[in-house]
Design a protein around this motif. Structure first.
Motif, mmCIF file in Angstrom:
data_model
loop_
_atom_site.group_PDB
_atom_site.id
_atom_site.type_symbol
_atom_site.label_atom_id
_atom_site.label_comp_id
_atom_site.label_asym_id
_atom_site.label_seq_id
_atom_site.Cartn_x
_atom_site.Cartn_y
_atom_site.Cartn_z
ATOM 1 N N CYS A 98 0.817 -1.222 0.000
ATOM 2 C CA CYS A 98 0.000 0.000 0.000
ATOM 3 C C CYS A 98 0.846 1.266 0.000
ATOM 4 O O CYS A 98 0.298 2.373 0.022
ATOM 5 C CB CYS A 98 -0.934 0.006 1.205
ATOM 6 N N GLU A 99 2.163 1.116 0.020
ATOM 7 C CA GLU A 99 3.050 2.293 0.047
ATOM 8 C C GLU A 99 4.318 1.937 -0.709
ATOM 9 O O GLU A 99 5.336 1.584 -0.098
ATOM 10 C CB GLU A 99 3.362 2.643 1.499
ATOM 11 N N LEU A 100 4.250 2.017 -2.017
ATOM 12 C CA LEU A 100 5.379 1.552 -2.847
ATOM 13 C C LEU A 100 6.446 2.646 -2.943
ATOM 14 O O LEU A 100 6.122 3.801 -3.250
ATOM 15 C CB LEU A 100 4.864 1.156 -4.237
ATOM 16 N N ASP A 104 6.130 7.938 -9.617
ATOM 17 C CA ASP A 104 5.015 7.670 -10.544
ATOM 18 C C ASP A 104 5.573 7.143 -11.874
ATOM 19 O O ASP A 104 6.666 7.549 -12.298
ATOM 20 C CB ASP A 104 4.242 8.970 -10.854
ATOM 21 N N ARG A 124 -6.454 0.914 -1.868
ATOM 22 C CA ARG A 124 -5.188 1.647 -1.758
ATOM 23 C C ARG A 124 -4.055 0.888 -2.462
ATOM 24 O O ARG A 124 -3.223 1.485 -3.155
ATOM 25 C CB ARG A 124 -4.887 1.841 -0.264
ATOM 26 N N GLU A 128 -1.898 2.287 -5.650
ATOM 27 C CA GLU A 128 -0.438 2.377 -5.645
ATOM 28 C C GLU A 128 0.154 1.673 -6.876
ATOM 29 O O GLU A 128 1.074 2.199 -7.525
ATOM 30 C CB GLU A 128 0.133 1.733 -4.371
ATOM 31 N N ARG A 131 -0.385 3.889 -9.791
ATOM 32 C CA ARG A 131 0.462 5.092 -9.740
ATOM 33 C C ARG A 131 1.862 4.822 -10.313
ATOM 34 O O ARG A 131 2.404 5.627 -11.068
ATOM 35 C CB ARG A 131 0.588 5.581 -8.278
ATOM 36 N N VAL A 132 2.449 3.652 -9.960
ATOM 37 C CA VAL A 132 3.836 3.392 -10.384
ATOM 38 C C VAL A 132 3.921 2.859 -11.814
ATOM 39 O O VAL A 132 5.012 2.694 -12.346
ATOM 40 C CB VAL A 132 4.583 2.450 -9.398
#
Ligand code: SAM
Length: 261
Positions: A98-100, A104, A124, A128, A131-132
């Protein structure tokens, strides 16, 4: 801890062994083939575990590409780092799905096998992953639905309680039923849904159900009113069925793939 399982050194070794049986090798080969990676691609493996898939992906993308991996377990990461030590284009980090820890649009593909079923905040986690990824990048996921298990027994009541207790090791033992809408909600167009069945007609050391039944028998003790003796008897029955030629196990894994719009 994740969904009731502690991914420590012991479970890392157990997983490493179980995930090298021919049935799981077949599952991994199918997953890898569907991904259609090319040399030079940048890939992220979320929840690398013992690193068996990560190693294969690093080989495919080659030195012109990049293979990154995250896991929340130090024990798993040590195993993966050792397995992939020869690859300068592979890097691994301690991080949560949840927090890579990446900027981006830094990957062409994101994969995750048997991990999201442990994650409580799937909205979430998928945000993520999106996003990446580059726009047009692909996500490919494999998860189990434990309702798909078919396991020979002469004590269906005990089997039901053991399977109910085993469901507690995951946040969602039926994630595949929700994955399509979750992916669409995170901005992906889902283009593939495929089932990969594991089938074990024998209770032998080199098959998935042999190893996983040992893990299940350990995990369920003290849950759903299951005693140590009952857990042991549950697994012993498979040896009896094997001797009688009456053993059978099958479980479905589900692959979903999507494109980031
Ligand atoms: C069943 S193993 C699968 C490992 C590997 N993907 C494979 O298929 O061989 C699950 C892995 O997911 C990791 N994991 C679970 N929840 C996670 C989270 N929220 N963030 C990162 N890793 C997680 C665990 O530490 C463990 O290594």
């Amino acid at each position: 801890m994740s969904g009731g399982i502690n991914f420590d050194e012991n479970s890392a070794r157990m997983l490493e062994k179980t995930y090298q049986t021919p049935d799981v090798l077949g599952q991994r080969a199918r997953f890898h083939a569907l991904l259609g990676l090319r040399p030079g691609d940048r890939v992220l493996d979320i929840g690398v575990g013992p690193g068996l898939l990560a190693r294969e992906l690093a080989e495919t993308v080659g030195a012109d590409g990049k293979l990154s991996g995250v896991d929340q377990s130090d024990a798993m990461l040590s195993m993966t780092r050792e397995r992939c030590s020869e690859f300068d284009h592979a890097d691994f980090s301690l991080a949560d799905a949840c927090e890579l820890p990446y900027p981006d649009a830094s990957f062409d593909a994101v994969v995750s096998t048997q991990v999201y079923e442990y994650v409580s905040d799937m909205e979430r986690a998928l945000a993520e992953a999106a996003r990446v990824l580059e726009p047009g990048g692909r996500i490919q996921i494999l998860d189990t639905d434990w309702d798909s298990v078919v396991w020979s027994t002469r004590d269906p009541g005990r089997m039901r309680r053991v399977m109910d207790a085993w469901d507690e090791h995951l946040h969602d033992a039926h994630l595949p039923t929700r994955l399509g809408p979750l992916l669409e909600g995170a901005g992906f167009r889902v283009y593939l849904r495929e089932v990969v069945p594991l089938v074990n007609p024998r209770f032998q050391k080199n098959c998935y159900s042999y190893g996983i039944s040992a893990a299940i028998a350990g995990f369920v003790i003290g849950r759903q009113g299951i005693s140590e003796e009952e857990a042991r008897a549950w697994r012993e029955e498979f040896k009896l069925l094997e001797r009688e030629g009456a053993y059978f196990f099958s479980l479905n894994r589900y692959i979903f793939a999507g494109i980031k719009l």
